[in-house]
Design a protein around this motif. Sequence first.
Motif, short mmCIF file in Angstrom:
data_model
loop_
_atom_site.label_atom_id
_atom_site.label_comp_id
_atom_site.label_asym_id
_atom_site.label_seq_id
_atom_site.Cartn_x
_atom_site.Cartn_y
_atom_site.Cartn_z
N LEU A 3 -10.28 -1.60 3.94
CA LEU A 3 -9.44 -1.10 3.31
C LEU A 3 -9.01 0.21 3.59
N THR A 4 -7.80 0.59 3.48
CA THR A 4 -7.53 2.16 3.97
C THR A 4 -6.71 2.68 2.75
N PHE A 5 -7.01 3.79 2.13
CA PHE A 5 -6.64 4.46 1.11
C PHE A 5 -6.09 5.76 1.41
N GLY A 6 -4.92 6.15 0.97
CA GLY A 6 -4.13 7.55 1.18
C GLY A 6 -2.92 7.53 0.38
N LEU A 7 -2.54 8.95 0.29
CA LEU A 7 -1.39 9.31 -0.38
C LEU A 7 -1.06 10.50 0.20
N ASN A 8 0.30 10.82 0.48
CA ASN A 8 0.73 11.94 0.81
C ASN A 8 2.18 12.32 0.24
N MET A 9 2.52 13.58 -0.37
CA MET A 9 3.86 13.89 -0.83
C MET A 9 4.10 15.14 -0.54
N SER A 10 5.33 15.22 0.14
CA SER A 10 5.79 16.37 0.71
C SER A 10 6.86 16.93 -0.13
N LEU A 11 6.79 17.91 -0.90
CA LEU A 11 7.70 18.60 -1.90
C LEU A 11 8.50 19.46 -1.47
N GLY A 12 9.91 19.49 -1.73
CA GLY A 12 10.91 20.73 -1.63
C GLY A 12 11.58 21.05 -2.77
N PRO A 13 12.35 21.91 -2.84
CA PRO A 13 13.21 22.18 -3.96
C PRO A 13 14.37 20.99 -4.31
#
Length: 85
Positions: A59-69
Amino acid sequence: MGKTFKTGKGPGTLLILLLAGGVTGSVLGALATPYSPWLKNFTNIGLPTTTLNLLFLQLTFGLNMSLGPLTVLGLLIGFFLYRKL
């Protein structure tokens, strides 16, 4: 007795509207960045990729969020649309 119906205002609707707003804002930000550099993504938040190996199952877990205006603006518009339902 009147008819009753579900308004569709549930967590699934909120998730869909937030995803649609975030994706729309990210796309607009990517298109506008060459003309206005201050619209680029300014931060990344999330969890690094982690793998759990149980020999018969991996199982592979991960979460990434790139935020901009514009991404934040899209998320806010999605939330306010949900509130209007």
